[in-house]
Write a protein that holds these residues in place. Structure first.
Motif, mmCIF file in Angstrom:
data_model
loop_
_atom_site.group_PDB
_atom_site.id
_atom_site.type_symbol
_atom_site.label_atom_id
_atom_site.label_comp_id
_atom_site.label_asym_id
_atom_site.label_seq_id
_atom_site.Cartn_x
_atom_site.Cartn_y
_atom_site.Cartn_z
ATOM 1 N N SER A 1 0.853 -1.192 0.000
ATOM 2 C CA SER A 1 0.000 0.000 0.000
ATOM 3 C C SER A 1 0.888 1.241 0.000
ATOM 4 N N VAL B 1 0.747 5.562 -0.029
ATOM 5 C CA VAL B 1 -0.023 6.799 0.109
ATOM 6 C C VAL B 1 0.873 7.964 -0.298
ATOM 7 N N SER C 1 0.974 12.189 -0.835
ATOM 8 C CA SER C 1 0.340 13.512 -0.801
ATOM 9 C C SER C 1 0.907 14.333 -1.944
ATOM 10 N N THR D 1 -3.220 5.344 -2.712
ATOM 11 C CA THR D 1 -4.113 6.448 -2.341
ATOM 12 C C THR D 1 -3.365 7.751 -2.577
ATOM 13 N N GLU E 1 -6.992 5.673 -5.663
ATOM 14 C CA GLU E 1 -8.018 6.306 -4.834
ATOM 15 C C GLU E 1 -7.616 7.760 -4.572
ATOM 16 N N ALA F 1 -5.739 13.439 6.889
ATOM 17 C CA ALA F 1 -5.780 12.370 5.875
ATOM 18 C C ALA F 1 -4.517 11.518 5.932
ATOM 19 N N GLU G 1 -4.356 9.310 9.258
ATOM 20 C CA GLU G 1 -5.269 8.157 9.148
ATOM 21 C C GLU G 1 -4.649 7.011 8.357
ATOM 22 N N ARG G 2 -3.718 7.362 7.464
ATOM 23 C CA ARG G 2 -3.139 6.366 6.550
ATOM 24 C C ARG G 2 -1.650 6.132 6.817
ATOM 25 N N SER H 1 -0.086 4.010 8.460
ATOM 26 C CA SER H 1 0.398 2.633 8.551
ATOM 27 C C SER H 1 0.623 1.986 7.190
ATOM 28 N N ALA H 2 0.485 2.738 6.114
ATOM 29 C CA ALA H 2 0.742 2.198 4.770
ATOM 30 C C ALA H 2 2.194 1.722 4.662
ATOM 31 N N VAL I 1 4.764 5.801 2.645
ATOM 32 C CA VAL I 1 4.096 7.096 2.755
ATOM 33 C C VAL I 1 5.021 8.147 2.150
ATOM 34 N N ARG J 1 6.190 2.959 13.403
ATOM 35 C CA ARG J 1 5.789 2.512 12.064
ATOM 36 C C ARG J 1 6.768 1.485 11.532
#
Ligand code: C5P
Length: 226
Positions: free
Chosen positions: A10, A12, A14, A52, A67, A80, A83-84, A86-87, A90, A137
């Protein structure tokens, strides 16, 4: 499942630039288009990851198969990302506003309420990257550093100091100026870890993004995906 170097992972990312409201119709913002973060999201997806994209005021479309979580302010982007957090990966590619407007108005300001020489007072925003770095993490945390330093050695040194200060695992360093770094232009990045430069890539943002994702995939190789 999907195949590729990031299959089962996963990611994420930004991207874009946060805006800080002055009142309901005005904001303080920056010129970030989000192109680099969007290219990274696209490259991560192509490498098989579940992606994401946390997009702040993007000037470019989000890639298919990703997403999209749209945010406007730094506070929204922070929430935001937390919340994410733990991907597996990041990436903080967004240009986060360092300051927000103190006492932003709920009603539209007018010349009557503002007078002839209004001042806008700013207050410090939280550093989201540093905050993510401070969380327990297992994943890989990637920051960005856009510097104006003209001298190459000094530029890399600034990047290394930034990486250490923020506590990220990798820092993508690029030089910006009036005609460098922003928008769909050719770019050069160095990827740094605590030991120094681990990758150096130039070209269109899509190809630079692939090089950064290769770097990330190499780091993750050997760790297990859930
Ligand atoms: O300190 P500087 O703004 O150069 O750091 C850039 C890196 O830190 C980027 O990864 C950016 O997304 C992140 N950042 C952040 N929160 C801030 C400012 C920057 O996460 N308030």
């Amino acid at each position: 499942g999907r195949s590729g170097a990031l299959a089962g992972r996963s990611v994420v990312v930004s991207a874009g630039g946060t805006r800080e409201p002055i009142d309901p119709v005005r904001f303080v913002g920056n010129r970030s288009s989000g192109a680099m973060g969007v290219a990274l999201a696209s490259a991560a997806r192509a490498a098989g990851a579940t992606v994401t994209l946390v997009g702040a005021n993007l000037h470019v479309p989000a890639p298919a198969g990703v997403e999209l979580v749209e945010v406007e302010t730094t506070a929204q982007l922070r929430e935001a990302m937390l919340e994410r957090a733990s991907a597996d990966v990041v990436v903080m590619a967004a240009a986060v506003a360092d300051y927000r407007v103190r006492g932003a108005a709920d009603e539209k300001r007018s010349k009557e309420s503002w007078g002839d020489a209004p001042t806008i007072e700013l207050e410090l925003n939280p550093d989201i990257l540093a905050e993510l770095a401070g969380l327990p993490r297992d994943g890989l945390l990637v920051g960005f550093g856009a510097e104006t330093e003209a001298d190459d050695a000094a530029l890399v040194e600034r990047g290394r100091a930034k990486l250490a200060r923020k506590g990220a695992d990798l820092l993508v360093l690029n030089r910006v100026g009036h005609d460098e770094g922003f928008g769909p232009v050719e770019t050069r990045v160095r990827v740094l870890d605590a030991d120094g430069v681990v990758a150096d890539a130039s070209g269109a943002k899509a190809s630079v993004a692939r090089a950064i994702i290769d770097c990330v995939a190499q780091r993750l190789a050997g760790t297990t995906s859930l």
